[in-house]
Structure formats: structure tokens, C-alpha cells
Design an enzyme around this catalytic site. Structure first.
Site, PDB file in Angstrom:
ATOM      1  N   LYS A 118      33.599  30.524  54.102  1.00  0.00           N
ATOM      2  CA  LYS A 118      35.049  30.640  54.266  1.00  0.00           C
ATOM      3  C   LYS A 118      35.493  30.659  55.717  1.00  0.00           C
ATOM      4  O   LYS A 118      36.551  30.134  56.066  1.00  0.00           O
ATOM      5  CB  LYS A 118      35.557  31.881  53.528  1.00  0.00           C
ATOM      6  CG  LYS A 118      35.270  31.840  52.022  1.00  0.00           C
ATOM      7  CD  LYS A 118      35.772  30.567  51.364  1.00  0.00           C
ATOM      8  CE  LYS A 118      35.135  30.311  50.019  1.00  0.00           C
ATOM      9  NZ  LYS A 118      35.351  28.947  49.506  1.00  0.00           N
ATOM     10  N   GLU A 202      42.026  39.315  57.418  1.00  0.00           N
ATOM     11  CA  GLU A 202      43.302  38.593  57.427  1.00  0.00           C
ATOM     12  C   GLU A 202      44.456  39.599  57.316  1.00  0.00           C
ATOM     13  O   GLU A 202      44.295  40.677  56.730  1.00  0.00           O
ATOM     14  CB  GLU A 202      43.405  37.650  56.216  1.00  0.00           C
ATOM     15  CG  GLU A 202      42.500  36.448  56.262  1.00  0.00           C
ATOM     16  CD  GLU A 202      42.647  35.586  55.010  1.00  0.00           C
ATOM     17  OE1 GLU A 202      43.310  36.018  54.042  1.00  0.00           O
ATOM     18  OE2 GLU A 202      42.061  34.485  54.984  1.00  0.00           O
ATOM     19  N   HIS A 237      41.497  37.927  39.340  1.00  0.00           N
ATOM     20  CA  HIS A 237      41.141  36.679  40.025  1.00  0.00           C
ATOM     21  C   HIS A 237      40.683  35.589  39.066  1.00  0.00           C
ATOM     22  O   HIS A 237      40.058  34.633  39.480  1.00  0.00           O
ATOM     23  CB  HIS A 237      40.058  36.926  41.093  1.00  0.00           C
ATOM     24  CG  HIS A 237      40.463  37.963  42.068  1.00  0.00           C
ATOM     25  ND1 HIS A 237      41.494  37.753  42.969  1.00  0.00           N
ATOM     26  CD2 HIS A 237      40.050  39.230  42.241  1.00  0.00           C
ATOM     27  CE1 HIS A 237      41.665  38.860  43.667  1.00  0.00           C
ATOM     28  NE2 HIS A 237      40.823  39.765  43.256  1.00  0.00           N
ATOM     29  N   ARG A 294      35.429  20.485  43.945  1.00  0.00           N
ATOM     30  CA  ARG A 294      35.022  20.145  42.560  1.00  0.00           C
ATOM     31  C   ARG A 294      36.275  19.809  41.761  1.00  0.00           C
ATOM     32  O   ARG A 294      37.391  20.027  42.225  1.00  0.00           O
ATOM     33  CB  ARG A 294      34.324  21.350  41.915  1.00  0.00           C
ATOM     34  CG  ARG A 294      35.273  22.511  41.724  1.00  0.00           C
ATOM     35  CD  ARG A 294      34.650  23.685  41.004  1.00  0.00           C
ATOM     36  NE  ARG A 294      35.674  24.669  40.658  1.00  0.00           N
ATOM     37  CZ  ARG A 294      36.074  25.652  41.468  1.00  0.00           C
ATOM     38  NH1 ARG A 294      35.543  25.782  42.657  1.00  0.00           N
ATOM     39  NH2 ARG A 294      37.016  26.498  41.083  1.00  0.00           N
TER      40      ARG A 294
HETATM   41  C1  MV4 Z   1      44.956  37.301  49.886  1.00  0.00           C
HETATM   42  C2  MV4 Z   1      46.037  37.997  49.318  1.00  0.00           C
HETATM   43  C3  MV4 Z   1      46.979  38.564  50.167  1.00  0.00           C
HETATM   44  N1  MV4 Z   1      46.835  38.433  51.513  1.00  0.00           N
HETATM   45  N2  MV4 Z   1      44.844  37.199  51.218  1.00  0.00           N
HETATM   46  C4  MV4 Z   1      41.961  35.536  47.843  1.00  0.00           C
HETATM   47  C5  MV4 Z   1      40.981  35.122  46.765  1.00  0.00           C
HETATM   48  C6  MV4 Z   1      41.911  34.982  45.649  1.00  0.00           C
HETATM   49  N3  MV4 Z   1      41.311  34.796  44.363  1.00  0.00           N
HETATM   50  C7  MV4 Z   1      42.661  36.259  45.786  1.00  0.00           C
HETATM   51  N4  MV4 Z   1      43.024  36.266  47.139  1.00  0.00           N
HETATM   52  C8  MV4 Z   1      44.044  36.839  47.803  1.00  0.00           C
HETATM   53  N5  MV4 Z   1      43.998  36.740  49.124  1.00  0.00           N
HETATM   54  C9  MV4 Z   1      45.763  37.772  52.001  1.00  0.00           C
HETATM   55  N6  MV4 Z   1      45.643  37.684  53.349  1.00  0.00           N
HETATM   56  C10 MV4 Z   1      46.107  38.115  47.906  1.00  0.00           C
HETATM   57  C11 MV4 Z   1      45.096  37.554  47.171  1.00  0.00           C
HETATM   58  C12 MV4 Z   1      45.163  37.730  45.740  1.00  0.00           C
HETATM   59  C13 MV4 Z   1      45.406  36.653  44.935  1.00  0.00           C
HETATM   60  C14 MV4 Z   1      45.602  35.401  45.493  1.00  0.00           C
HETATM   61  C15 MV4 Z   1      45.801  34.331  44.635  1.00  0.00           C
HETATM   62  C16 MV4 Z   1      45.831  34.523  43.265  1.00  0.00           C
HETATM   63  C17 MV4 Z   1      45.637  35.752  42.726  1.00  0.00           C
HETATM   64  C18 MV4 Z   1      45.423  36.860  43.548  1.00  0.00           C
HETATM   65  C19 MV4 Z   1      45.224  38.128  43.000  1.00  0.00           C
HETATM   66  C20 MV4 Z   1      44.984  39.167  43.824  1.00  0.00           C
HETATM   67  C21 MV4 Z   1      44.942  38.973  45.214  1.00  0.00           C
END
Ligand code: MV4
Length: 506
Positions: A118, A202, A237, A294
Site C-alpha cells: 500500500k 493517514e 469491510h 483483478r
Molecule cells: C479510511 C477511512 C477513513 N479515513 N482511511 C480502508 C480500507 C477500507 N476497507 C476501509 N478503509 C477506510 N479507510 C482514512 N484515512 C475509512 C475507511 C473505512 C471504510 C472505507 C471504505 C468502505 C468502508 C469502510 C468502513 C470502515 C472504514
């Protein structure tokens, strides 16, 4: 221009069948691989040939590169389609296929290397001028440096595993006093999940949307985008509902995000189907999150609104053909997909494997069911519990929601528990219907969505409350009669009936 006459599909379940369907339409023979637990699986019955690659556990079968390649050679396959998951983003598998003289239907190993780690992906994107979430471009070596950085940019911050995405090893830090424990748990989870405890930081984005852009490249230097998919309806997720167009995107945002996604794909010389994931914040700024090298589970919604068969284009591009367009295809209408899981929402979505006694899938205009199961099949406990995907198309979003609700009402599965009723509740939920739901939606609405009963039970609920009120009044009446010579008035059955009618009118 390699010829592709026979494709080994190195996967199982619905995606294996989905790939085989397109192969058959292209006159290409198909080879299935299966574990001992999948001997009677539908993908095995669908293929022209099938090879057992080992015992039930994926790490002893579907993930054993040598066995997959050996089956391809034995069967006379000239190409391998990895589907998604399993070996689909494994650069060493791509190299092993090439070394064995097999065409890998997917991106070059170099693109996977560039995007798999990443922080390396972030560095590549910063270099390419792609906006990334504010934070570090490298993993942070020591807890002291990590703490100092977080204090500098200010909490809340997100700690993330450099070795992989999907939320594993991710920790939100809201207060600096919680930093040390969050740092340690993020590193240990990252080590367990990816064998690499590197963590980067981040700035936390409040209530982001997850919007991803489908990209496609060929071997002639053409790279296009095929619009976005809204994927914010996620639980732990894990995507549950996907749709396109995104309800929050304007045409200007679509064009801007599409241009950035193409720039990101070009930066790593991308070939084949890929997805650029973005986080979109409350001010509608968008930031590169990660790239999936993918085909994705949710690709059908893109196929619905573009009219393209993305697997067919994966195969044509692997053959060396040129994409038939240089500007992508604007979306026509609206499509929604839901994932049907063998899980029981009432037991916190515990997997519900077992024998599928009966299944009736929906049909009718613009409804597509990508199933990997059949009546009499035993859903194994070894693999992802998703048994099928249901997607619909309609001219507008409200019509697509109505069609999805109608299709879900027709979906009948007996013998195992599924999340169908939960999905119906999502389709009914005002936040989903309103369209501005973010990644916290399913978490916020969790109890409401679980408690949402079957509409057919509403009548039962009304009558139960009438009976309860009657019994309560009878008890009260009896007490009053005993005390004051029958001056208290009970509630007449007619009045109770009126109460029932009033409840029904709510
Ligand atoms: C984040 C975020 C808020 N701020 N990064 C990254 C992996 C992805 N599956 C979840 N991620 C997130 N990264 C920052 N800087 C919030 C999430 C997040 C999220 C993002 C997309 C879809 C669902 C999510 C569920 C929880 C947190």
C-alpha cells in the site's frame, strides 16, 4: 497474438461459473479445478474438464500454484483465469504461469507489484499526480516517530497496514492517550494478516464514501475508465450492496475521478480489468485508497450500465486484441447488486453452511442471478459464505430499487439461513433510499436492519398488541370491580377493534 482455445478457471463458486459462461459463448473450452470438498460443486459440473487439486482447505488446494499449473498442463489449457480472491493478485503466480507458457488472463505481475504494497502504491500515485489521503508515504519505523507525526497532523488519524488493505491491521486513533495501544495492535494484526507489520498513518476522513472506478487497459497502450461503483454499503469491510451510477456523483465528478483513475492505471502500465478505489469526503474531495488488480465481485453492475461483458474483454485483451473504444462508455440507466450470503444475521452473521434443500432464484425483466449453488448442494464451511449475487437494471435508481425489492421477494432458499431479509431491510431503509449513505451506514442502522421484520408479520404484530391491550384491560377491570363495585369500564372489543384499525393506518 496468443490463441486461447481452452481456459482453466482457477476459482470456485459463482465467479467460476460466470467466467465459464462467457468462455462457452466465445467457443472456448473450460477446465475446472476443485478441492475434495467441492467434488459436487456446480462449477465442476459446468466445465468441460475438471481436476482435483487437493483437500478442502484453500491453502492445500486452490492456493497451491503448482497444482493449478499442473492441472492446466494436463488438461491442455492455454490460459488461466484467476477470478477474484485466491491467486488473482499474486504476482508470483503470474510469473509461474508465464514460465509454464500459460497466458494469465489479468494484469502483468509488475502492475501487481506496483499496487500490492500500500505505501508503494501511494508513492506511485503521488508521483503520478493522483490525490492520496493526506498521510505518510512510507511505513513509520518507530512508535516515537509515529506518535510525533500523529501529533503534528492532529487526531483523528488512521493507522494502516502497508502489507494489505481490506481493513485488516487498521486502527482509528481519536485520542493521543490511546495511540500506543492502537499502534501495537495494528502492527500485530498486520503481521498476522500479511506477514508484514509495517504500518503507515493517514489523516482520518470523517464519514467517507467508498467510490471505485472500473478501468480497462489493453496491450496497445489504451486505458479507459468504465465509470464508478458506489460501494459504501459495507459491513466489517465486506461489501453488501453495490450500485452504479453513484447517487453522490455529479457528471463533473465522474469525469474528474475517471481521468484520475486512468492516470493511475497508466502509471503502472495496467492491462486488463482493474479498479481504482477512492474515499470521497463530506466536501466531495476524492482520494486514492488502493487499486484492485483483478476483476471484482461487483463487476455485473458495470456490465449492466455499459452493455459490456468484462470477462469477454479480459479474454480478448489477453489475446492481444485492441479495446474497441478509447473514451469508455457513459452509463445508461441504473444498476444495483446485492450479495447473498449463507449467513445468519440473527447470530451476528455467523456462516450458515449446510445442505440447500430448495432454491428458487428471481427472474423477469432485467434481473440477473449469478449463483454458485443448486438444490441438494451442501454449502461447505471452508470458503467464503457468499452463495450468489443478485443484480438488476432499470432506467432510474427508484425503479432499480423497486426491481431489487421485487426480485428479493422472489428469492427463496430453504435448508440454510441467508441474509435475504436483511438485504430487503437495506432496500427499505430511508438512508439507502435517500442515496447519501456513507461507509458508516450499515453500522449505524445495524439493529434497525436486524429488527426489521417481514411485512407479512405486521398484521400479526397488530393483533398481538390488541390481544395484549385487551388482556391488560381485563385484568385492570377485574381489579377495579373487586375494589369499587364494578364502576370501572373495561375496553369494549369494538373499541379495541378501532385501535387495531388505527394501528394498521400508521
Ligand atoms: C479510511 C477511512 C477513513 N479515513 N482511511 C480502508 C480500507 C477500507 N476497507 C476501509 N478503509 C477506510 N479507510 C482514512 N484515512 C475509512 C475507511 C473505512 C471504510 C472505507 C471504505 C468502505 C468502508 C469502510 C468502513 C470502515 C472504514
Amino acid at each position: 497474438m496468443p490463441t486461447i482455445r481452452k481456459v482453466l478457471v482457477a476459482n470456485r463458486g459463482e465467479i467460476a461459473i460466470r467466467v465459464m459462461r462467457t468462455c462457452k459463448e466465445l467457443g472456448i473450452q473450460t477446465v475446472a479445478v476443485y478441492s475434495e470438498a467441492d467434488r459436487s460443486a456446480l462449477h465442476v459440473r459446468t466445465a468441460d474438464q475438471a481436476y482435483c487439486v487437493g483437500p478442502a482447505p484453500s491453502r492445500e488446494s486452490y492456493l497451491v500454484q503448482e497444482r493449478i499449473i499442473e492441472a492446466a498442463k494436463k488438461s491442455g489449457a492455454d490460459a488461466i483465469h484467476p477470478g477474484y480472491g485466491f491467486l488473482s493478485e499474486n504476482a508470483s503466480f503470474v510469473r509461474a504461469c508465464e514460465a509454464a507458457g500459460l497466458v494469465f488472463i489479468g494484469p502483468p505481475a509488475s502492475a501487481m507489484d506496483a499496487m500490492g504494497e500500500k505505501t508503494r502504491a501511494r508513492q506511485n500515485m503521488i508521483k503520478a499526480g493522483v490525490p492520496v489521503v493526506p498521510g505518510t508515504a512510507e511505513p513509520i519505523a518507530t512508535i516515537e516517530e509515529a506518535r510525533a507525526y500523529s501529533e503534528k497532523i492532529g487526531v483523528p488519524v488512521m493507522l494502516k497496514a502497508a502489507g494489505g488493505g481490506g481493513g485488516k491491521g487498521m486502527r482509528k486513533v481519536e485520542r493521543m492517550e490511546d495511540f500506543d495501544s492502537a499502534w501495537r495492535s495494528a502492527k500485530s494484526e498486520a503481521m498476522n494478516a500479511f506477514g508484514n507489520d509495517a504500518v503507515y498513518i493517514e489523516k482520518f476522513l470523517e464519514k467517507p464514501h467508498h467510490v471505485e472506478i472500473q478501468v480497462f487497459g489493453d496491450t496497445h497502450g489504451n486505458v479507459v475508465h468504465l465509470n464508478e461503483r458506489e460501494c459504501s454499503a459495507q459491513r466489517r469491510h465486506q461489501k453488501v450492496v453495490e450500485e452504479t451510477p453513484s447517487p453522490i456523483l455529479t457528471p463533473e465528478m465522474r469525469a474528474a475521478m475517471g481521468e484520475v483513475a486512468v492516470k493511475a492505471a497508466r502509471a503502472v502500465n495496467y492491462v486488463g480489468a482493474g479498479t481504482i478505489e477512492f474515499l470521497v469526503d463530506a466536501k466531495r474531495n476524492f482520494y486514492f485508497l488502493e487499486m484492485n488488480t483483478r476483476l471484482q465481485v461487483e463487476h455485473p453492475v458495470t456490465e449492466w450500465v455499459t452493455g459490456l461483458d468484462l470477462v469477454a474483454w479480459q479474454i480478448r485483451v489477453a489475446r492481444g486484441e485492441q479495446l474497441p473504444f478509447t473514451k469508455g462508455v457513459p452509463p445508461n440507466g441504473h444498476s444495483i447488486e446485492v450479495r447473498i450470503y449463507a449467513e445468519d444475521p440473527a447470530t451476528n452473521f455467523m456462516p450458515s453452511p449446510g445442505k440447500l434443500q430448495y432454491i428458487r432464484v428471481p427472474g423477469g425483466p432485467n434481473v440477473r442471478d449469478d449463483s454458485g449453488v443448486y438444490a441438494g448442494y451442501t454449502v461447505p464451511s471452508f470458503y467464503d459464505p457468499m452463495i450468489s449475487k443478485l443484480s438488476v437494471w432499470a432506467p432510474t435508481r427508484p425503479e432499480a430499487i423497486a426491481r431489487m425489492k421485487r426480485a428479493l421477494s422472489e428469492y427463496v432458499v430453504k435448508g440454510i439461513t441467508t441474509n435475504i431479509r436483511y438485504l430487503q431491510a437495506v432496500m427499505d431503509h430511508p438512508e439507502f433510499v435517500g442515496g447519501d449513505y456513507d461507509t458508516g451506514f450499515l453500522g449505524r442502522a445495524h439493529t434497525e436492519l436486524l429488527g426489521k421484520h417481514d411485512p407479512a408479520l405486521d398484521e400479526v404484530a397488530v393483533m398481538a398488541s390488541v390481544v395484549h391491550a385487551f388482556e391488560r384491560d381485563q385484568k385492570k377491570k377485574k381489579t377495579l370491580t373487586q375494589k369499587a363495585a364494578g364502576t370501572a369500564g373495561g375496553t369494549s372489543p369494538w373499541r379495541l377493534n378501532g385501535r387495531a384499525a388505527a394501528l394498521r393506518r400508521r
